[in-house]
Design a protein around this motif. Sequence first.
Motif, PDB file in Angstrom:
ATOM      1  N   PHE A  33       0.791  -1.004   0.043  1.00  0.00           N
ATOM      2  CA  PHE A  33      -0.003   0.476   0.050  1.00  0.00           C
ATOM      3  C   PHE A  33       0.734   0.932  -0.247  1.00  0.00           C
ATOM      4  N   LEU A  34       1.444   1.427   0.535  1.00  0.00           N
ATOM      5  CA  LEU A  34       3.118   2.320   0.646  1.00  0.00           C
ATOM      6  C   LEU A  34       3.612   2.297  -0.744  1.00  0.00           C
ATOM      7  N   ARG A  35       3.779   1.598  -0.919  1.00  0.00           N
ATOM      8  CA  ARG A  35       4.557   1.778  -2.275  1.00  0.00           C
ATOM      9  C   ARG A  35       3.738   2.138  -3.915  1.00  0.00           C
ATOM     10  N   ALA A  36       2.126   1.481  -2.943  1.00  0.00           N
ATOM     11  CA  ALA A  36       0.833   2.532  -4.262  1.00  0.00           C
ATOM     12  C   ALA A  36       1.194   3.327  -3.795  1.00  0.00           C
ATOM     13  N   VAL A  37       0.946   4.292  -3.293  1.00  0.00           N
ATOM     14  CA  VAL A  37       0.547   5.696  -2.531  1.00  0.00           C
ATOM     15  C   VAL A  37       1.912   6.583  -3.437  1.00  0.00           C
ATOM     16  N   GLY A  38       2.637   5.791  -2.769  1.00  0.00           N
ATOM     17  CA  GLY A  38       4.240   6.685  -3.142  1.00  0.00           C
ATOM     18  C   GLY A  38       4.074   6.458  -5.092  1.00  0.00           C
ATOM     19  N   GLU A  39       4.108   5.298  -5.778  1.00  0.00           N
ATOM     20  CA  GLU A  39       3.018   5.485  -7.360  1.00  0.00           C
ATOM     21  C   GLU A  39       2.527   6.536  -7.573  1.00  0.00           C
ATOM     22  N   ALA A  40       1.342   6.731  -6.800  1.00  0.00           N
ATOM     23  CA  ALA A  40       0.623   8.242  -7.362  1.00  0.00           C
ATOM     24  C   ALA A  40       0.850   8.875  -7.016  1.00  0.00           C
ATOM     25  N   ARG A  41       2.281   9.105  -6.045  1.00  0.00           N
ATOM     26  CA  ARG A  41       2.734  10.882  -6.083  1.00  0.00           C
ATOM     27  C   ARG A  41       1.998  10.965  -5.151  1.00  0.00           C
ATOM     28  N   LEU A  42       1.918  10.428  -3.836  1.00  0.00           N
ATOM     29  CA  LEU A  42       0.625  11.259  -2.743  1.00  0.00           C
ATOM     30  C   LEU A  42       1.861  11.659  -1.640  1.00  0.00           C
ATOM     31  N   ILE A  43       3.214  10.848  -1.446  1.00  0.00           N
ATOM     32  CA  ILE A  43       3.635  10.813  -0.932  1.00  0.00           C
ATOM     33  C   ILE A  43       5.317  10.051  -1.373  1.00  0.00           C
ATOM     34  N   GLU A  77      -5.780   4.879  -6.477  1.00  0.00           N
ATOM     35  CA  GLU A  77      -5.764   6.628  -7.650  1.00  0.00           C
ATOM     36  C   GLU A  77      -6.651   7.790  -6.586  1.00  0.00           C
ATOM     37  N   ALA A  78      -7.992   6.788  -7.211  1.00  0.00           N
ATOM     38  CA  ALA A  78      -8.807   8.666  -6.406  1.00  0.00           C
ATOM     39  C   ALA A  78      -8.498   8.564  -5.069  1.00  0.00           C
ATOM     40  N   ALA A  79      -8.202   7.941  -4.584  1.00  0.00           N
ATOM     41  CA  ALA A  79      -8.173   8.319  -3.041  1.00  0.00           C
ATOM     42  C   ALA A  79      -7.220   9.213  -3.163  1.00  0.00           C
ATOM     43  N   CYS A  80      -5.611   8.629  -3.549  1.00  0.00           N
ATOM     44  CA  CYS A  80      -4.951  10.041  -3.482  1.00  0.00           C
ATOM     45  C   CYS A  80      -4.828  10.863  -4.037  1.00  0.00           C
ATOM     46  N   ARG A  81      -5.738  11.060  -4.846  1.00  0.00           N
ATOM     47  CA  ARG A  81      -6.157  12.277  -5.885  1.00  0.00           C
ATOM     48  C   ARG A  81      -6.678  13.273  -4.983  1.00  0.00           C
ATOM     49  N   ILE A  82      -8.061  12.987  -4.033  1.00  0.00           N
ATOM     50  CA  ILE A  82      -8.292  13.248  -2.870  1.00  0.00           C
ATOM     51  C   ILE A  82      -8.197  13.997  -1.989  1.00  0.00           C
ATOM     52  N   VAL A  83      -6.559  13.365  -1.269  1.00  0.00           N
ATOM     53  CA  VAL A  83      -6.034  13.443  -0.265  1.00  0.00           C
ATOM     54  C   VAL A  83      -5.072  14.507  -1.150  1.00  0.00           C
ATOM     55  N   ILE A  84      -4.955  15.016  -2.351  1.00  0.00           N
ATOM     56  CA  ILE A  84      -4.569  16.286  -2.534  1.00  0.00           C
ATOM     57  C   ILE A  84      -4.884  17.038  -2.655  1.00  0.00           C
ATOM     58  N   LEU A  85      -6.390  17.090  -3.092  1.00  0.00           N
ATOM     59  CA  LEU A  85      -6.968  18.501  -3.093  1.00  0.00           C
ATOM     60  C   LEU A  85      -7.847  18.873  -1.724  1.00  0.00           C
ATOM     61  N   GLU A  86      -7.397  18.085  -0.484  1.00  0.00           N
ATOM     62  CA  GLU A  86      -8.208  18.085   0.808  1.00  0.00           C
ATOM     63  C   GLU A  86      -6.380  18.955   1.536  1.00  0.00           C
ATOM     64  N   ASP A  87      -5.472  18.416   0.575  1.00  0.00           N
ATOM     65  CA  ASP A  87      -4.354  19.019   1.334  1.00  0.00           C
ATOM     66  C   ASP A  87      -4.164  20.608   0.498  1.00  0.00           C
ATOM     67  N   GLN A  88      -4.400  20.486  -0.270  1.00  0.00           N
ATOM     68  CA  GLN A  88      -4.511  21.756  -1.015  1.00  0.00           C
ATOM     69  C   GLN A  88      -5.580  22.911  -0.686  1.00  0.00           C
ATOM     70  N   LEU A  89      -6.987  22.438  -0.226  1.00  0.00           N
ATOM     71  CA  LEU A  89      -7.603  23.230   0.123  1.00  0.00           C
ATOM     72  C   LEU A  89      -7.216  23.605   1.550  1.00  0.00           C
ATOM     73  N   GLU A  90      -6.971  22.560   2.783  1.00  0.00           N
ATOM     74  CA  GLU A  90      -6.455  23.723   3.750  1.00  0.00           C
ATOM     75  C   GLU A  90      -5.704  24.536   3.570  1.00  0.00           C
ATOM     76  N   GLU A  91      -4.601  24.363   2.742  1.00  0.00           N
ATOM     77  CA  GLU A  91      -3.701  25.462   2.480  1.00  0.00           C
ATOM     78  C   GLU A  91      -4.393  26.723   1.837  1.00  0.00           C
ATOM     79  N   ALA A  92      -4.926  26.528   1.037  1.00  0.00           N
ATOM     80  CA  ALA A  92      -5.568  27.706   0.704  1.00  0.00           C
ATOM     81  C   ALA A  92      -6.284  28.712   1.449  1.00  0.00           C
ATOM     82  N   GLN A  93      -7.176  27.758   2.563  1.00  0.00           N
ATOM     83  CA  GLN A  93      -7.875  28.221   3.488  1.00  0.00           C
ATOM     84  C   GLN A  93      -6.825  29.220   4.400  1.00  0.00           C
TER      85      GLN A  93
END
Length: 111
Positions: A33-43, A77-93
């Motif tokens: 799972f950690l490799r998968a989120v790495g490949e999805a470029r979440l972390i 892949e979708a979970a990673c995109r969601i987390v990235i968007l949540e992080d971007q929203l938090e930073e914008a706020q």
Amino acid sequence: MTADDSFDRLNDDDYPAYTMGRAAEMLGTTQGFLRAVGEARLITPLRSTGGHRRYSRYQLRIAARARELVDHGTPVEAACRIVILEDQLEEAQRINAEHQRRAAGTPTAVS
């Protein structure tokens, strides 16, 4: 390096203190799972001098959020995109709140 320096690094959310095995254990997931989120470029884990993946507490929090979404049926892949968007929203706020404080003439805290 002093003992205080070592302690400070352990309190640093960005310090890559955890091996892949320990990170997976802490999250209750697999190394795959950690490799998968790495490949999805979440972390992107840092690499030790020996080439082993190392994770920070911040990265583990991000991966834990992705795992929560995956556990509820969201593809990785979708979970990673969601987390990235949540992080971007938090930073914008955060930035918006900072601008509002400045516009109101309220002093800001020093980071």
